[in-house]
Design an enzyme around this catalytic site. Structure first.
Site, PDB file in Angstrom:
ATOM      1  N   HIS A 153     -65.030  79.992 -29.285  1.00  0.00           N
ATOM      2  CA  HIS A 153     -64.758  81.125 -30.008  1.00  0.00           C
ATOM      3  C   HIS A 153     -65.198  82.548 -29.161  1.00  0.00           C
ATOM      4  CE1 HIS A 153     -64.448  78.681 -33.726  1.00  0.00           C
ATOM      5  NE2 HIS A 153     -63.684  79.590 -34.060  1.00  0.00           N
ATOM      6  N   LYS A 157     -68.918  86.025 -32.431  1.00  0.00           N
ATOM      7  CA  LYS A 157     -69.022  85.354 -33.411  1.00  0.00           C
ATOM      8  C   LYS A 157     -70.619  85.168 -33.885  1.00  0.00           C
ATOM      9  CE  LYS A 157     -67.282  80.991 -35.509  1.00  0.00           C
ATOM     10  NZ  LYS A 157     -67.267  81.521 -36.825  1.00  0.00           N
TER      11      LYS A 157
HETATM   12  N1  LIG Z   1     -61.556  81.246 -42.354  1.00  0.00           N
HETATM   13  C1  LIG Z   1     -60.525  81.700 -41.295  1.00  0.00           C
HETATM   14  O1  LIG Z   1     -59.441  81.387 -41.227  1.00  0.00           O
HETATM   15  C2  LIG Z   1     -61.560  82.738 -40.414  1.00  0.00           C
HETATM   16  C3  LIG Z   1     -62.717  83.058 -40.830  1.00  0.00           C
HETATM   17  N2  LIG Z   1     -63.215  84.116 -39.952  1.00  0.00           N
HETATM   18  C4  LIG Z   1     -64.431  84.396 -40.478  1.00  0.00           C
HETATM   19  O2  LIG Z   1     -64.459  85.627 -41.071  1.00  0.00           O
HETATM   20  C5  LIG Z   1     -65.603  86.161 -41.037  1.00  0.00           C
HETATM   21  C6  LIG Z   1     -65.299  87.638 -40.470  1.00  0.00           C
HETATM   22  O3  LIG Z   1     -64.722  87.619 -39.166  1.00  0.00           O
HETATM   23  P1  LIG Z   1     -64.342  88.784 -38.025  1.00  0.00           P
HETATM   24  O4  LIG Z   1     -63.397  89.637 -38.998  1.00  0.00           O
HETATM   25  O5  LIG Z   1     -64.119  88.160 -36.793  1.00  0.00           O
HETATM   26  O6  LIG Z   1     -65.762  89.352 -37.897  1.00  0.00           O
HETATM   27  P2  LIG Z   1     -66.042  90.939 -37.832  1.00  0.00           P
HETATM   28  O7  LIG Z   1     -67.451  91.156 -37.276  1.00  0.00           O
HETATM   29  O8  LIG Z   1     -64.805  91.483 -36.962  1.00  0.00           O
HETATM   30  O9  LIG Z   1     -65.875  91.446 -39.209  1.00  0.00           O
HETATM   31  C7  LIG Z   1     -66.914  91.572 -40.117  1.00  0.00           C
HETATM   32  C8  LIG Z   1     -66.886  92.942 -41.064  1.00  0.00           C
HETATM   33  O10 LIG Z   1     -67.564  92.736 -42.040  1.00  0.00           O
HETATM   34  C9  LIG Z   1     -68.233  93.947 -42.127  1.00  0.00           C
HETATM   35  N3  LIG Z   1     -69.289  93.791 -43.101  1.00  0.00           N
HETATM   36  C10 LIG Z   1     -70.774  93.155 -42.761  1.00  0.00           C
HETATM   37  N4  LIG Z   1     -71.468  93.448 -43.760  1.00  0.00           N
HETATM   38  C11 LIG Z   1     -70.674  93.946 -44.835  1.00  0.00           C
HETATM   39  C12 LIG Z   1     -70.839  94.440 -46.455  1.00  0.00           C
HETATM   40  N5  LIG Z   1     -72.038  94.091 -46.767  1.00  0.00           N
HETATM   41  N6  LIG Z   1     -69.768  94.694 -47.014  1.00  0.00           N
HETATM   42  C13 LIG Z   1     -68.481  95.031 -46.490  1.00  0.00           C
HETATM   43  N7  LIG Z   1     -68.184  94.629 -45.269  1.00  0.00           N
HETATM   44  C14 LIG Z   1     -69.393  94.165 -44.231  1.00  0.00           C
HETATM   45  C15 LIG Z   1     -68.766  94.263 -40.725  1.00  0.00           C
HETATM   46  O11 LIG Z   1     -69.118  95.531 -40.658  1.00  0.00           O
HETATM   47  P3  LIG Z   1     -70.307  96.016 -39.488  1.00  0.00           P
HETATM   48  O12 LIG Z   1     -69.707  95.552 -38.250  1.00  0.00           O
HETATM   49  O13 LIG Z   1     -70.280  97.385 -39.524  1.00  0.00           O
HETATM   50  O14 LIG Z   1     -71.275  95.322 -40.085  1.00  0.00           O
HETATM   51  C16 LIG Z   1     -67.366  94.005 -40.122  1.00  0.00           C
HETATM   52  O15 LIG Z   1     -66.368  95.066 -40.064  1.00  0.00           O
HETATM   53  C17 LIG Z   1     -66.540  85.547 -40.174  1.00  0.00           C
HETATM   54  O16 LIG Z   1     -67.446  84.677 -41.021  1.00  0.00           O
HETATM   55  C18 LIG Z   1     -65.674  84.473 -39.548  1.00  0.00           C
HETATM   56  O17 LIG Z   1     -66.293  83.270 -38.949  1.00  0.00           O
HETATM   57  C19 LIG Z   1     -62.491  84.591 -39.045  1.00  0.00           C
HETATM   58  C20 LIG Z   1     -61.510  84.122 -38.475  1.00  0.00           C
HETATM   59  C21 LIG Z   1     -60.475  83.234 -39.384  1.00  0.00           C
HETATM   60  O1  LIG Z   2     -65.179  83.592 -36.274  1.00  0.00           O
HETATM   61  C1  LIG Z   2     -63.954  83.036 -36.157  1.00  0.00           C
HETATM   62  O2  LIG Z   2     -63.333  83.897 -35.260  1.00  0.00           O
HETATM   63  C2  LIG Z   2     -63.602  82.263 -36.705  1.00  0.00           C
HETATM   64  N1  LIG Z   2     -64.017  81.563 -37.684  1.00  0.00           N
HETATM   65  C3  LIG Z   2     -63.733  80.551 -38.426  1.00  0.00           C
HETATM   66  C4  LIG Z   2     -64.867  79.360 -38.210  1.00  0.00           C
HETATM   67  O3  LIG Z   2     -65.858  79.564 -38.151  1.00  0.00           O
HETATM   68  O4  LIG Z   2     -64.264  78.477 -38.093  1.00  0.00           O
HETATM   69  C5  LIG Z   2     -62.079  80.250 -38.393  1.00  0.00           C
HETATM   70  C6  LIG Z   2     -61.764  80.278 -36.777  1.00  0.00           C
HETATM   71  O5  LIG Z   2     -62.399  79.354 -36.169  1.00  0.00           O
HETATM   72  C7  LIG Z   2     -62.072  81.611 -36.355  1.00  0.00           C
END
Ligand SMILES: NC(=O)C1=CN([C@@H]2O[C@H](COP(=O)(O)OP(=O)(O)OC[C@H]3O[C@@H](n4cnc5c(N)ncnc54)[C@H](OP(=O)(O)O)[C@@H]3O)[C@@H](O)[C@H]2O)C=CC1
Ligand SMILES: O=C(O)C1=N[C@H](C(=O)O)C[C@H](O)C1
EC number: 1.17.1.8
Length: 264
Positions: A153, A157
């Site tokens: 990743h 992350k």
């Molecule tokens: N299920 C799936 O298919 C996937 C899951 N994921 C997961 O999704 C999550 C997010 O990933 P990603 O978008 O890459 O991460 P990012 O760090 O890009 O985004 C997370 C966002 O959440 C914000 N945030 C943190 N705390 C709060 C809160 N209390 N209220 C609202 N917003 C908040 C952060 O703000 P700030 O940075 O200002 O703290 C940031 O903008 C991770 O857990 C990742 O593992 C990711 C990709 C695919």
């Molecule tokens: O943080 C990510 O980017 C992703 N998170 C999910 C995971 O923890 O498996 C899904 C995907 O791999 C992207």
């Protein structure tokens, strides 16, 4: 029309989810929740999509002002769980992509969903290819039980191993007895060299700039190996799964952990 709130709209996934939700005729994005902003519109914040949609730093206030059907949470594990609990209080169905939930979290949240007879989905991976990778891996593990996972990743992350790797390992454990892999007397000359251990299955996590989300499940047998690999090259790859989850959660009255239970 499914009314949606998105938590984490400035994030990598949140931005894509905003585009998806506003691009779908049957979805209405009613508000977003971002802990850094309150009482403004998205178009007042340069790092957000330029939309006339209200922003709250507080989920309760958001739900009080904007009754909705589905919460899409793409934040962090601690926050994601709190958001789910608030959603349940307000009768809102959570669709959660946030990873890092413990088994206890999932169990607790499942019980609440069941008591309230409210649909919820926690999906460690929304990409159809990743779901197939997990299903194929489970199928292969019946015949080739020696298996290790390498997940790769981006270096922003927070959680390791990835939610996808943990889910893959759990699905493999459903069809495979716990077993020690490698040499019975092997030792780690450096801590962590053999990776994380899930019932004997080793998971190795790579974090590098330039990567998005990739996983290889490697099976070994006498004189042969089998590799099942999935690559998400961008975050748009997850959006058909997010859309499907939002539609499906409206028909559920329990919590479903993993899209493999929905994509038959
Ligand atoms: N299920 C799936 O298919 C996937 C899951 N994921 C997961 O999704 C999550 C997010 O990933 P990603 O978008 O890459 O991460 P990012 O760090 O890009 O985004 C997370 C966002 O959440 C914000 N945030 C943190 N705390 C709060 C809160 N209390 N209220 C609202 N917003 C908040 C952060 O703000 P700030 O940075 O200002 O703290 C940031 O903008 C991770 O857990 C990742 O593992 C990711 C990709 C695919
Ligand atoms: O943080 C990510 O980017 C992703 N998170 C999910 C995971 O923890 O498996 C899904 C995907 O791999 C992207």
């Amino acid at each position: 029309m499914i009314k949606i709130v998105i938590a984490g709209p400035r994030g990598n996934m949140g931005k894509e989810a905003v585009k998806m939700a506003t691009g779908e005729e049957s979805f209405e994005l009613v508000a977003v929740v971002d802990h850094r902003y309150n009482g403004v519109k998205m178009n007042e914040i340069p790092t957000m999509e330029q939309l006339d949609i209200p922003v709250y730093d507080n989920m309760t206030q958001c739900f009080e002002n904007h009754p909705c059907d589905v919460l899409i949470d793409l934040t962090t594990p601690e926050v994601g769980k709190k958001h789910m609990l608030t959603a349940f209080e307000y009768g809102v169905r959570p669709v959660v992509g946030t990873t890092g939930f413990t088994d206890e979290d999932v169990e607790e949240l499942s019980q609440i969903a069941q008591e309230k007879q409210l649909g919820a989905i926690i999906a460690p991976n929304f990409a159809i290819g990743a779901i197939l990778m997990m299903k194929f891996s489970q199928m292969a593990a019946r015949y080739m039980p020696n298996v290790e996972i390498i997940e790769q990743h981006h270096d922003r992350k927070l959680d390791a191993p990835s939610g996808t790797a943990v889910k893959t390992a759990k699905m493999i454990s459903e069809v495979r007895e716990e077993m020690k892999q490698g040499h019975p007397n092997e030792t780690e000359q450096m801590a962590g060299a053999r990776g994380a251990d899930h019932e004997g299955l080793r998971i190795h996590s790579i974090r590098l700039p330039g990567l998005v989300a990739h996983q290889e499940v490697i099976f070994g047998g006498e004189g042969q190996t089998l590799k099942i690999r999935h690559d998400s090259l961008n975050r748009a790859s997850f959006m058909p799964g997010v859309k499907l989850a939002c539609e499906t959660v409206m028909k559920l009255d329990i919590l479903v952990y993993g899209l493999e239970h929905i994509i038959e």
